[in-house]
Design an enzyme around this catalytic site. Sequence first.
Site, PDB file in Angstrom:
ATOM      1  N   LYS A   1       1.082  -1.753  -0.064  1.00 17.67           N
ATOM      2  CA  LYS A   1      -0.047  -0.108   0.047  1.00 17.67           C
ATOM      3  C   LYS A   1       0.741   1.332  -0.405  1.00 17.67           C
ATOM      4  O   LYS A   1       0.493   2.237  -0.619  1.00 17.67           O
ATOM      5  CB  LYS A   1      -0.841   0.349   1.491  1.00 17.67           C
ATOM      6  CG  LYS A   1      -2.347  -0.649   1.082  1.00 17.67           C
ATOM      7  CD  LYS A   1      -2.911  -1.019   2.439  1.00 17.67           C
ATOM      8  CE  LYS A   1      -3.671  -2.615   2.559  1.00 17.67           C
ATOM      9  NZ  LYS A   1      -4.700  -2.361   1.714  1.00 17.67           N
TER      10      LYS A   1
ATOM     11  N   GLU B   1      -3.376   6.825   7.313  1.00 14.24           N
ATOM     12  CA  GLU B   1      -4.743   8.139   6.601  1.00 14.24           C
ATOM     13  C   GLU B   1      -5.416   8.808   6.896  1.00 14.24           C
ATOM     14  O   GLU B   1      -5.866   8.545   8.535  1.00 14.24           O
ATOM     15  CB  GLU B   1      -5.350   6.949   5.588  1.00 14.24           C
ATOM     16  CG  GLU B   1      -3.913   6.459   3.996  1.00 14.24           C
ATOM     17  CD  GLU B   1      -5.204   5.422   3.512  1.00 14.24           C
ATOM     18  OE1 GLU B   1      -6.337   5.435   3.594  1.00 14.24           O
ATOM     19  OE2 GLU B   1      -4.595   5.139   2.719  1.00 14.24           O
TER      20      GLU B   1
ATOM     21  N   ARG C   1      -5.461  -8.288  -9.785  1.00 10.45           N
ATOM     22  CA  ARG C   1      -6.178  -9.870 -10.432  1.00 10.45           C
ATOM     23  C   ARG C   1      -7.685  -9.841 -11.059  1.00 10.45           C
ATOM     24  O   ARG C   1      -7.909  -8.331 -10.750  1.00 10.45           O
ATOM     25  CB  ARG C   1      -5.565 -10.736  -9.641  1.00 10.45           C
ATOM     26  CG  ARG C   1      -6.237 -10.117  -7.766  1.00 10.45           C
ATOM     27  CD  ARG C   1      -6.717 -10.375  -6.571  1.00 10.45           C
ATOM     28  NE  ARG C   1      -6.697 -10.275  -5.601  1.00 10.45           N
ATOM     29  CZ  ARG C   1      -7.939  -9.558  -5.667  1.00 10.45           C
ATOM     30  NH1 ARG C   1      -8.986  -9.422  -5.782  1.00 10.45           N
ATOM     31  NH2 ARG C   1      -8.332  -8.783  -4.176  1.00 10.45           N
TER      32      ARG C   1
HETATM   33  P1  ADP Z   1      -7.524  -4.306   2.529  1.00  9.42           P
HETATM   34  O1  ADP Z   1      -6.237  -4.225   1.289  1.00  9.42           O
HETATM   35  O2  ADP Z   1      -7.614  -4.792   3.475  1.00  9.42           O
HETATM   36  O3  ADP Z   1      -8.444  -4.368   1.978  1.00  9.42           O
HETATM   37  P2  ADP Z   1      -8.445  -1.721   1.834  1.00  9.42           P
HETATM   38  O4  ADP Z   1      -7.684  -0.410   1.865  1.00  9.42           O
HETATM   39  O5  ADP Z   1      -8.483  -1.887   0.449  1.00  9.42           O
HETATM   40  O6  ADP Z   1      -7.955  -2.800   2.650  1.00  9.42           O
HETATM   41  O7  ADP Z   1      -9.892  -0.888   2.357  1.00  9.42           O
HETATM   42  C1  ADP Z   1     -10.417  -1.866   2.866  1.00  9.42           C
HETATM   43  C2  ADP Z   1     -11.918  -1.056   3.204  1.00  9.42           C
HETATM   44  O8  ADP Z   1     -11.797  -1.022   4.523  1.00  9.42           O
HETATM   45  C3  ADP Z   1     -12.545   0.072   2.604  1.00  9.42           C
HETATM   46  O9  ADP Z   1     -12.979  -0.590   1.201  1.00  9.42           O
HETATM   47  C4  ADP Z   1     -12.897   1.198   3.562  1.00  9.42           C
HETATM   48  O10 ADP Z   1     -14.431   0.400   3.479  1.00  9.42           O
HETATM   49  C5  ADP Z   1     -11.783   0.871   4.317  1.00  9.42           C
HETATM   50  N1  ADP Z   1     -11.066   2.339   4.904  1.00  9.42           N
HETATM   51  C6  ADP Z   1      -9.905   1.862   3.590  1.00  9.42           C
HETATM   52  N2  ADP Z   1      -9.529   3.371   4.315  1.00  9.42           N
HETATM   53  C7  ADP Z   1     -10.405   4.070   4.906  1.00  9.42           C
HETATM   54  C8  ADP Z   1      -9.941   5.064   4.977  1.00  9.42           C
HETATM   55  N3  ADP Z   1      -9.197   6.285   5.049  1.00  9.42           N
HETATM   56  N4  ADP Z   1     -11.182   5.856   5.890  1.00  9.42           N
HETATM   57  C9  ADP Z   1     -12.771   4.891   6.290  1.00  9.42           C
HETATM   58  N5  ADP Z   1     -12.723   3.475   5.692  1.00  9.42           N
HETATM   59  C10 ADP Z   1     -11.743   3.263   4.879  1.00  9.42           C
END
Ligand code: ADP
Length: 495
Positions: free
Chosen positions: A117, A201, A293
């Site tokens: 990330k 974040e 993917r």
């Molecule tokens: P992972 O790779 O574990 O799936 P992600 O970064 O894709 O993690 O985030 C998964 C979910 O977490 C997102 O779809 C959202 O619901 C929540 N999320 C991620 N980042 C944020 C953020 N900065 N603020 C609020 N919710 C977030």
Amino acid sequence: MKIQKILVANRGEIALRVLRTAREMGIKVVSIYAEDDKTLPHAMLADESYSLGSGALADTYLNQNKIIDIAKRSGADAIHPGYGFLSENAMFASTVEKAGIIFIGPTPDSITLMGDKSGSKKALEPLNIPMIPGYHGDNQDEAFLADQARKIGFPVLIKASAGGGGKGMRIVNQEEDLLESIRGAKSEGLKSFSNDRVLIEKYIVNPRHIEVQLMSDTHGNHLHFWERECSIQRRYQKIVEETPAPSMSQELREKICQTAVQISSGINYRGAGTVEFILTPKNEFYFLEMNTRLQVEHPVTEMVTGFDLVRFQIMVASGEKLPVKQADIKQKGHAIECRIYAEDPDQNFMPSIGKIEKIGTPTLRDVRLDCGFNDGAEVGVNYDPMLAKLIVWGKDRETSTSKTIQSLDDVLFLGVKTNRDYLKRILAHPAYAQGLTHTHFIPQYEADLKPKALRDDQLADLIAAFSLQGQTRSSATVGVVSHSTPWTTLTGFRN
Ligand code: ADP
């Protein structure tokens, strides 16, 4: 090079999904199976099928040497990794290519670049992609990170950089919890992903999860297949996905999709990928991550655009040009996917195991059930609990919603408990009907999503029926949450 034979390095519904398209293209399919999957459709329907033996995942579906050896023995000229398992493992992709076999996916470099990330955000800096205010740098000193969090302002989200599937994330609302959360995210990252790097974040309150389906060939064509909304999540994991996203202007939709294409062309991407964005209630969108993917939820895009994404993956891997232009890719109607899990929502979503006596299939038109099980299959705790995906197309959102609710009634898995009724309650909720979706939909409406209390007389009938069944029940809801299974240590394909 024309691909003649594909080894599908996966199991269940996604192995069958690849098999279906390969067959249509006149390509032979080799499947692999762990011994306990011997009688599942993916093991039985392929042109050739090879046992991986039994044991832990590391000895079966994650055993790279065994898989490459089978590919060589069977004369497969390509490997499709599906999702999960080895699909985002750059080392596997590179070993496959070194063995002279085509990897149906992006280059190992793209997998590495986007697999982290923090690293992916850094790589995208020159492209000016909108990023959530935060810190994704190299300094991992606790005190420094804490300072960054204060600068961003609470609430913040601490994420394991190598994390996935919602693991390794901590929301911090106040100073008192900050250090402990940084340490917690680090140690979870180390435990689950062998990497304790974290990023921070700004935590966005009530955002929507919007992602864009991408497909790139090796001739400089970078296309998007529009967006999907995946805001209905439980513990950061998607359970209902749809396209087009409700309550979104065409202008915003195009802007988000263009930004995603800017990423795929900017990194010279190859194959299928998905860029995930977070959309704030004020309609600002930010890059979250890129999945290199095919996604679990790709079928909704297929239903609405009419294109077969696996076919395109295979064409790209063969070195062909994508046969469509951006202007040909249109969204027609609306599609919803529901993930059906072997779990009991009324018992705190405890995993449910047992023998599937009978699977009920949908009856309505334009409804697809992607399922890797057959009657008599055993559901255990060693694999992901997703039983099937129900994908429904309708001419508009209202139609696909009501068709989904109806179709969920058809999708029975007799013998195990599923989240089917819970999904019905989500789709029947007035806020869902109004398109008021956001990632906190489930916690916000938790009370409404509980089953209506049974009337006393119904309850009495049920108790009587239950005691008659006695000990012959073939399914059991187990009190073990499968934290200890090797599956849970994999990166999060579910998202
Ligand atoms: P992972 O790779 O574990 O799936 P992600 O970064 O894709 O993690 O985030 C998964 C979910 O977490 C997102 O779809 C959202 O619901 C929540 N999320 C991620 N980042 C944020 C953020 N900065 N603020 C609020 N919710 C977030």
